[in-house]
Design a protein around this motif. Structure first.
Motif, PDB file in Angstrom:
ATOM      1  N   CYS A   4       0.974  -1.150   0.070  1.00  0.00           N
ATOM      2  CA  CYS A   4      -0.193  -0.077   0.088  1.00  0.00           C
ATOM      3  C   CYS A   4       0.866   1.282  -0.099  1.00  0.00           C
ATOM      4  CB  CYS A   4      -0.908   0.140   1.218  1.00  0.00           C
ATOM      5  SG  CYS A   4      -2.137   1.322   1.378  1.00  0.00           S
TER       6      CYS A   4
ATOM      7  N   ASP B 229       0.552   3.820   1.832  1.00  0.00           N
ATOM      8  CA  ASP B 229       0.284   4.398   3.027  1.00  0.00           C
ATOM      9  C   ASP B 229       1.764   4.661   3.518  1.00  0.00           C
ATOM     10  OD1 ASP B 229      -1.593   3.946   5.910  1.00  0.00           O
ATOM     11  OD2 ASP B 229       0.370   4.262   6.120  1.00  0.00           O
TER      12      ASP B 229
ATOM     13  N   ALA C  86      -4.185   0.678  -1.259  1.00  0.00           N
ATOM     14  CA  ALA C  86      -4.611  -0.686  -0.648  1.00  0.00           C
ATOM     15  C   ALA C  86      -4.294  -1.846  -1.532  1.00  0.00           C
ATOM     16  CB  ALA C  86      -6.321  -0.656  -0.961  1.00  0.00           C
TER      17      ALA C  86
ATOM     18  N   HIS D 286      -2.115  -3.788   5.031  1.00  0.00           N
ATOM     19  CA  HIS D 286      -1.901  -3.530   6.589  1.00  0.00           C
ATOM     20  C   HIS D 286      -3.212  -2.961   7.159  1.00  0.00           C
ATOM     21  CE1 HIS D 286      -2.528   0.935   6.029  1.00  0.00           C
ATOM     22  NE2 HIS D 286      -2.168   0.579   4.813  1.00  0.00           N
TER      23      HIS D 286
ATOM     24  N   CYS E 108      -6.002   0.570   7.209  1.00  0.00           N
ATOM     25  CA  CYS E 108      -5.832   1.141   5.715  1.00  0.00           C
ATOM     26  C   CYS E 108      -6.898   1.793   5.303  1.00  0.00           C
ATOM     27  CB  CYS E 108      -5.820  -0.127   4.788  1.00  0.00           C
ATOM     28  SG  CYS E 108      -5.350   0.260   3.078  1.00  0.00           S
ATOM     29  N   GLY E 109      -6.525   3.263   5.245  1.00  0.00           N
ATOM     30  CA  GLY E 109      -7.596   4.415   4.651  1.00  0.00           C
ATOM     31  C   GLY E 109      -8.414   3.763   3.094  1.00  0.00           C
TER      32      GLY E 109
HETATM   33 ZN   LIG Z   1      -3.322   1.262   2.916  1.00  0.00          ZN
END
Ligand SMILES: [Zn+2]
Length: 240
Positions: A52, A54, A77, A108, A111-112
């Motif tokens: 991801c 992130d 994602a 993870h 995860c947004g």
């Molecule tokens: Zn994520």
């Protein structure tokens, strides 16, 4: 504070990166004087890492890795979308040219991207289009997910199922199947069919990277014959 001074502060944020690089470069040379001479000659990573975007889950950080160890693709994602030419080019290069031995899909918790896809909200294009592939994962596992009462636990399971689905998407690609068929048919040269595909989940809350089991036959079920591009029994007997 005057705007000029505030702008200088913003510029200093980038200058700081250069300063930190100088420190890192010196520290690295102290430990291994030949390090940059060596990696300057080329790369031969064993792993392709699909993770991801992130900021907390940079692959090298999680494994205490060094430059040259991981060929990396990151997106929101950790998706493996067959029509994504960026991801597919990375995969093709990693499999055909670098001949990586492992492909890792790492999701993870917290995860947004997963949270956004599970929310009832239009995020506008192009983000909304990207999230639609994640929503497909939710639809596939709706019964299991909606049987979980706790929101946090449901989110964690969705993260895991998304990683598993992306591993299945990798299995469906011709790049992976072609290379596995080639390596499986040469037992003197290769120990098993390669590359192996691995599902992993990182938890930012405790820093631990966990491996998930993926039962390809269970998940693909009767449809495996549709995705199995090569009629080769060697693939059937191998653990992915
Ligand atoms: Zn994520």
């Amino acid at each position: 504070m005057e705007r000029t001074n505030r702008a200088k502060e913003v510029d200093a944020e980038v200058g700081e990166l250069g300063d930190r690089n100088k420190i890192w470069q010196k520290e690295t040379l102290k430990v291994d004087p030949e390090f940059f001479t060596r990696i300057g000659q080329g790369q031969a990573p064993k792993y392709l890492w699909i993770g991801c975007a992130d900021s907390r889950v940079a692959a090298e950080n999680l494994i205490g890795g060094k430059p040259g160890e991981l060929f990396t693709h990151r997106n929101i994602a950790n998706m493996v979308v067959s029509t994504d030419t960026n991801m597919r080019s990375v995969l093709q290069y990693a499999v055909d040219y670098l001949q990586v031995r492992h492909v890792i899909v790492c999701g993870h918790y917290d995860c947004g991207g997963i949270k956004a896809a599970c929310s009832v909200k239009d995020h506008d294009l192009p983000l909304e289009s990207w999230l639609s592939s994640i929503r497909d994962v939710y639809r596939l596992h709706k019964d299991e997910l909606e049987a979980i009462d706790c929101d946090q636990e449901r989110h964690k399971r969705m993260v895991e199922l998304n990683v598993i689905e992306q591993c299945l998407n990798l299995f469906k690609t011709s790049d992976i199947q072609r290379r596995r068929r080639y390596t499986a048919s040469r037992p003197d040269e290769f120990p098993c069919a390669l590359p192996r595909i691995h599902a992993m989940v990182f938890s930012p809350a405790d820093g631990i990277l966990r491996r998930l089991n993926v039962d390809y036959r269970k998940h693909l079920g009767d449809a495996i014959s549709i995705y199995h591009l090569y009629d080769d029994p060697l693939l059937d007997d191998e653990v992915i």
